[in-house]
Design a protein around this motif. Structure first.
Motif, PDB file in Angstrom:
ATOM      1  N   GLY A   1      22.506 -14.750  -9.629  1.00 37.11           N
ATOM      2  CA  GLY A   1      21.878 -16.028  -9.339  1.00 37.11           C
ATOM      3  C   GLY A   1      22.519 -17.162 -10.114  1.00 37.11           C
ATOM      4  O   GLY A   1      23.655 -17.086 -10.591  1.00 37.11           O
ATOM      5  N   ALA A   2      21.783 -18.281 -10.254  1.00 35.07           N
ATOM      6  CA  ALA A   2      22.272 -19.453 -10.968  1.00 35.07           C
ATOM      7  C   ALA A   2      22.226 -19.193 -12.474  1.00 35.07           C
ATOM      8  O   ALA A   2      21.775 -18.149 -12.933  1.00 35.07           O
ATOM      9  CB  ALA A   2      21.422 -20.667 -10.608  1.00 35.07           C
ATOM     10  N   ARG A   3      22.707 -20.167 -13.231  1.00 33.21           N
ATOM     11  CA  ARG A   3      22.671 -20.028 -14.694  1.00 33.21           C
ATOM     12  C   ARG A   3      21.228 -20.099 -15.185  1.00 33.21           C
ATOM     13  O   ARG A   3      20.431 -20.883 -14.709  1.00 33.21           O
ATOM     14  CB  ARG A   3      23.477 -21.144 -15.358  1.00 33.21           C
ATOM     15  CG  ARG A   3      24.964 -21.115 -15.056  1.00 33.21           C
ATOM     16  CD  ARG A   3      25.672 -22.223 -15.835  1.00 33.21           C
ATOM     17  NE  ARG A   3      27.066 -22.329 -15.453  1.00 33.21           N
ATOM     18  CZ  ARG A   3      27.507 -23.122 -14.480  1.00 33.21           C
ATOM     19  NH1 ARG A   3      26.651 -23.867 -13.799  1.00 33.21           N
ATOM     20  NH2 ARG A   3      28.781 -23.181 -14.178  1.00 33.21           N
ATOM     21  N   ASP A   4      20.938 -19.280 -16.180  1.00 30.52           N
ATOM     22  CA  ASP A   4      19.622 -19.287 -16.807  1.00 30.52           C
ATOM     23  C   ASP A   4      19.542 -20.371 -17.872  1.00 30.52           C
ATOM     24  O   ASP A   4      20.526 -20.689 -18.546  1.00 30.52           O
ATOM     25  CB  ASP A   4      19.349 -17.944 -17.505  1.00 30.52           C
ATOM     26  CG  ASP A   4      19.103 -16.808 -16.538  1.00 30.52           C
ATOM     27  OD1 ASP A   4      18.530 -17.064 -15.465  1.00 30.52           O
ATOM     28  OD2 ASP A   4      19.463 -15.662 -16.868  1.00 30.52           O
TER      29      ASP A   4
ATOM     30  N   CYS B   1       9.618 -22.837 -12.090  1.00 31.19           N
ATOM     31  CA  CYS B   1      10.844 -22.042 -12.211  1.00 31.19           C
ATOM     32  C   CYS B   1      11.961 -22.937 -12.736  1.00 31.19           C
ATOM     33  O   CYS B   1      11.864 -24.172 -12.690  1.00 31.19           O
ATOM     34  CB  CYS B   1      11.237 -21.441 -10.861  1.00 31.19           C
ATOM     35  SG  CYS B   1       9.989 -20.366 -10.130  1.00 31.19           S
TER      36      CYS B   1
ATOM     37  N   ARG C   1      16.372 -23.487 -13.221  1.00 31.33           N
ATOM     38  CA  ARG C   1      17.760 -23.134 -12.943  1.00 31.33           C
ATOM     39  C   ARG C   1      18.664 -24.166 -13.583  1.00 31.33           C
ATOM     40  O   ARG C   1      18.485 -25.369 -13.378  1.00 31.33           O
ATOM     41  CB  ARG C   1      18.021 -23.077 -11.428  1.00 31.33           C
ATOM     42  CG  ARG C   1      17.351 -21.885 -10.768  1.00 31.33           C
ATOM     43  CD  ARG C   1      17.598 -21.853  -9.281  1.00 31.33           C
ATOM     44  NE  ARG C   1      16.788 -20.804  -8.661  1.00 31.33           N
ATOM     45  CZ  ARG C   1      16.590 -20.686  -7.352  1.00 31.33           C
ATOM     46  NH1 ARG C   1      17.139 -21.536  -6.520  1.00 31.33           N
ATOM     47  NH2 ARG C   1      15.837 -19.712  -6.863  1.00 31.33           N
ATOM     48  N   ASP C   2      19.637 -23.698 -14.329  1.00 37.02           N
ATOM     49  CA  ASP C   2      20.580 -24.583 -15.010  1.00 37.02           C
ATOM     50  C   ASP C   2      21.761 -24.807 -14.078  1.00 37.02           C
ATOM     51  O   ASP C   2      22.810 -24.180 -14.208  1.00 37.02           O
ATOM     52  CB  ASP C   2      21.021 -23.952 -16.331  1.00 37.02           C
ATOM     53  CG  ASP C   2      21.873 -24.902 -17.167  1.00 37.02           C
ATOM     54  OD1 ASP C   2      22.005 -26.077 -16.767  1.00 37.02           O
ATOM     55  OD2 ASP C   2      22.401 -24.474 -18.200  1.00 37.02           O
ATOM     56  N   GLU C   3      21.595 -25.724 -13.115  1.00 34.38           N
ATOM     57  CA  GLU C   3      22.634 -25.953 -12.116  1.00 34.38           C
ATOM     58  C   GLU C   3      22.781 -27.443 -11.866  1.00 34.38           C
ATOM     59  O   GLU C   3      21.958 -28.249 -12.292  1.00 34.38           O
ATOM     60  CB  GLU C   3      22.306 -25.220 -10.819  1.00 34.38           C
ATOM     61  CG  GLU C   3      20.977 -25.609 -10.202  1.00 34.38           C
ATOM     62  CD  GLU C   3      20.615 -24.758  -8.991  1.00 34.38           C
ATOM     63  OE1 GLU C   3      21.428 -23.920  -8.575  1.00 34.38           O
ATOM     64  OE2 GLU C   3      19.510 -24.945  -8.463  1.00 34.38           O
TER      65      GLU C   3
ATOM     66  N   GLN D   1      14.103 -17.943 -13.135  1.00 34.57           N
ATOM     67  CA  GLN D   1      14.551 -18.641 -11.933  1.00 34.57           C
ATOM     68  C   GLN D   1      13.571 -18.398 -10.795  1.00 34.57           C
ATOM     69  O   GLN D   1      13.486 -19.193  -9.861  1.00 34.57           O
ATOM     70  CB  GLN D   1      15.948 -18.180 -11.543  1.00 34.57           C
ATOM     71  CG  GLN D   1      16.988 -18.517 -12.595  1.00 34.57           C
ATOM     72  CD  GLN D   1      18.392 -18.146 -12.154  1.00 34.57           C
ATOM     73  OE1 GLN D   1      18.712 -18.212 -10.977  1.00 34.57           O
ATOM     74  NE2 GLN D   1      19.226 -17.745 -13.098  1.00 34.57           N
TER      75      GLN D   1
END
Length: 583
Positions: free
Chosen positions: A175-178, A218, A220-222, A195
Motif C-alpha cells: 500500500g501507500a507509505r505509513d 485513516c 496515508r503518507d502520500e 491506512q
C-alpha cells in the motif's frame, strides 16, 4: 440562561414575545438616532434595533461601540420589521433591544465573515475557526453530519455493529507509505497509523461479529490533491457468509438511501461494467457516465494510410464531442495545447469536423479521404455537427490522456451537472498489477483480496490475467467506495503472499497473526469501504473535499492554523531514542 431562542427561529407569530438572544455581531448600521445590528449564530441571523426614542442613552452608546464579531447577549421584544428582508427566514421581524451585554470583544477579523468573503484560501485555512463561521463552510459540516447520521441509521437497521479498532498498529510493506509513531517504551520500534482497519475487520469476522461497520479515521503518507488528505475518514464495513451479490445489494441500498434522504432522488439502476470495459470505453476505472463521448478505437481504419504518426502507434483512439464542429481553429488549437500540457502529456492531437452537409474536414485531409473519415465518425458515434478528437501512442498512456480530455470537455460543456447522480459498479479488476520500478507484481487492491476461483490456475503462468473478486462503486466519475471478497483460508493467503514476492518467513512475520486466525474456522467474508469525505463532497455537489472537513491540511500536508508538522524538543527525541539526520 444565555438565550431563549436562537438567531434563526423567530417569525412573525413571535411578535410581542420577550426573548433573549446571544451570538456574534455580523455587522451594524449606525444612523445616529437609530442603530441596526445583525446578530448571527449557527442557526441564522436576526436583526436588532436600538432606537433613541425607545432606548436610553447608555444603551444607545453601548450599541454604537459594537464591532464586527463582538459576542453579545441581548434581551428585548420581537416587533414587526418595517422594511422586510425576504432573503432570510427571520426577515419579517426584528428585536427591539432593552438590555445589551458584551460577552466578549473581537479584534478586526483578517477577512470578512460573509458568504462571498474577500479572504483567499491560505488566509482562511490559517484562521479556519473564523472560516467555519461563514455559511458555506458551516453548512458543509452540517451536511456531513447529516450524511454520517443517515449512514449509521441505515447500517444499524441492517444489524451492523459499530466496533472501534486500534489506531496504533503494525507497519506493513503493502500500500501507500505509513505514518509511523515511535514507541518510547520499546526503543527503536514503531507503531504505524492505520491506512485502513483491513486486518482487524477480518479478525472481527473470524470472531463471529458477522456484520461490522466503523466510521473511522485513516492515514496515508502520500502526495496530496483536491480530493485527498493525509488523514481521511472511511465508512468501513465487513460481512460474513456472503458473496459479491450480497455486498453490492447492501451498498446499493445505502447509496439509494442517502440520495433519497438528502436529495429526494430515486435511483433505479446501478449499471455494472468490467474493469476491462471501463478502460476500453472511457480510459479509466472510474468513468463519469452522466454523459457520452465513449472511446472509439480507430486502429483498423486509421493505420496503413501513409500517416506515420498513426501507423507507429499502439493505439489510435478518438471521441466525438457533441455540437462542436463549429469550433474555430483558435478553440481547437487551445485544446491541442491543453493535451500537450505536462499534466496530460500528449504530443499532439488530430481532429475531424463532421459538417452539417454530411462532409468531413480534418487536420489530416492529405492522408485520408471522405470514406475514411466517415469510418471514424461511425466508430466514434459522431453525428452531423460533432467534432472528433483523436490521440495516438502507447495504449495505456493514450487512454489516460483521452480520458483527461473527455472529463475536461465534460466540464466545459456543462455535461457534469453537480446535482445529477449516476452510480456505477466497476467489477472484475485485475488481482495483480506490474510495477516497473520494483519489477514485480503488486496487489491492485490489497493482498487479502480473493482471486476469482476460476482464475487461480493462472497465478503461476499468467499472473497479470488473474481477475480479483473486487468491486468499486463509482459516482459521477469518482470512486466513492471499494471492496472485495477476502481470502479466508491460510493456504490461499500463503499462495497470494508468495506471488507478491514474500518469502514464507516474511509473510509469517508481517501477517502471521491473520493466517493463524484463519486456522480457527474463518467464515467466508468480504466488505467495502466508502470514503466519507469524498462521498459527502459529491453528494454536496462539490469535487473538492476540504470544505467538508473541519480542519483540513493544505496541499503540502500542513495544518497552517496550528503550524503542524513542527520540530519537537531534543529531550523528546532522546526519550524516543531517535537521532535526527536532516540535511
Amino acid at each position: 440562561m444565555y438565550r431563549s431562542h436562537n438567531c434563526g427561529e423567530l417569525r412573525i407569530n413571535d411578535i410581542n414575545k420577550e426573548i433573549t438572544l446571544a451570538g456574534w455581531v455580523q455587522k451594524s448600521r449606525d444612523k445616529g438616532f437609530m442603530v441596526w445590528v445583525d446578530l448571527r449564530d449557527r442557526y441564522g441571523i436576526t436583526q436588532l434595533i436600538f432606537d433613541e426614542s425607545r432606548s436610553d442613552a447608555a444603551l444607545m452608546q453601548l450599541a454604537k461601540s459594537l464591532g464586527r464579531e463582538f459576542v453579545i447577549q441581548v434581551k428585548g421584544t420581537v416587533i414587526e420589521r418595517e422594511s422586510k428582508n425576504t432573503v432570510i427566514p427571520t426577515g419579517d421581524i426584528e428585536v427591539l433591544v432593552k438590555e445589551l451585554t458584551i460577552l466578549n470583544t473581537s479584534i478586526v477579523p483578517p477577512f470578512t465573515i460573509e458568504d462571498d468573503t474577500d479572504g483567499g484560501e491560505d488566509i482562511r485555512m490559517k484562521y479556519r475557526y473564523l472560516d467555519i463561521r461563514r455559511n458555506p463552510v458551516r453548512n458543509s459540516l452540517l451536511f456531513r453530519h447529516k450524511v454520517t447520521q443517515e449512514v449509521r441509521n441505515y447500517l444499524s437497521n441492517l444489524d451492523f455493529c459499530e466496533v472501534e479498532t486500534p489506531y496504533l498498529i503494525k507497519s506493513t510493506p503493502e500500500g501507500a507509505r505509513d505514518f509511523v509513531v515511535p514507541s518510547r517504551m520499546n526503543p527503536g520500534q514503531f507503531y504505524a497509523l492505520p491506512q485502513s482497519p483491513q486486518t482487524f475487520k477480518q479478525l472481527l469476522m473470524v470472531a463471529g461479529m458477522d456484520r461490522y461497520f466503523q466510521i473511522v479515521k485513516c492515514f496515508r503518507d502520500e502526495d496530496l490533491r483536491a480530493d485527498r488528505q493525509p488523514e481521511f475518514t472511511q465508512i468501513d464495513c465487513e460481512m460474513s457468509f456472503i458473496d459479491q451479490e450480497d455486498i453490492l445489494d447492501v451498498f446499493e441500498g445505502l447509496t439509494r438511501h442517502l440520495l433519497k434522504k438528502i436529495h429526494q432522488i430515486e435511483i433505479d439502476k446501478f449499471p455494472r461494467m468490467t474493469f476491462e470495459e471501463a478502460m476500453r470505453k472511457y480510459g479509466n476505472d472510474k468513468p463519469d457516465i452522466r454523459f457520452g463521448m465513449e472511446f472509439g478505437e480507430l486502429n483498423n481504419v486509421a493505420q496503413h494510410k501513409e500517416f506515420s504518426v498513426f501507423n507507429s502507434a499502439e493505439l489510435v483512439v478518438g471521441i466525438a464531442v457533441p455540437n462542436a464542429a463549429a469550433y474555430t481553429r483558435k478553440q481547437i488549437d487551445e485544446l491541442i495545447e491543453w493535451v500537450k500540457r505536462p499534466q496530460v502529456g500528449a504530443s499532439g492531437m488530430v481532429y475531424c469536423k463532421c459538417e452539417e452537409d454530411g462532409s468531413y474536414k480534418s487536420s489530416v485531409d492529405k492522408f485520408y479521404d471522405q470514406d475514411d473519415l466517415a469510418n471514424w465518425a461511425q466508430i466514434t458515434g459522431a453525428q452531423k455537427g460533432d467534432l472528433i478528437l483523436i490521440l495516438s501512442g502507447p495504449a495505456n498512456k493514450t487512454r489516460a490522456q483521452l480520458s483527461a480530455l473527455r472529463m475536461e470537455l465534460g466540464n466545459r460543456l456543462g455535461l457534469r451537472k453537480p446535482h445529477e447522480f449516476a452510480p456505477l459498479w466497476v467489477v472484475d479488476f485485475p488481482l495483480l498489477e506490474w510495477d516497473e520500478e520494483t519489477e514485480r507484481y503488486h496487489a491492485m487492491h490489497h493482498p487479502f483480496t480473493s482471486p476469482k476461483p476460476e482464475d487461480i490456475h493462472l497465478l503461476d503462468s499468467e499472473p497479470g490475467n488473474v481477475r480479483a473478486n473486487a468491486y468499486d462503486l463509482v459516482l459521477n466519475g469518482n470512486e466513492i467506495g471499494g471492496g472485495s471478497i477476502r481470502i479466508h483460508d491460510k493456504e490461499t493467503q500463503a499462495l497470494m503472499f508468495r506471488h507478491l514476492g514474500f518469502t514464507a518467513e516474511e509473510a509469517q512475520e508481517q501477517f502471521g497473526f491473520l493466517m493463524n486466525a484463519f486456522q480457527y474456522g474463518a467464515p467466508p467474508h468480504g466488505g467495502l469501504a466508502f470514503g466519507l469525505d469524498r462521498l459527502t463532497a459529491i453528494l454536496g455537489g462539490q469535487e473538492t473535499i476540504r470544505d467538508f472537513i473541519a480542519f483540513p491540511k493544505n496541499n503540502a500536508g500542513r495544518d497552517v492554523m496550528i503550524d503542524a508538522p513542527s520540530i519537537i524538543a531534543t529531550t523528546q527525541l532522546d526519550e524516543l531514542s531517535i537521532a535526527l539526520n536532516v540535511k
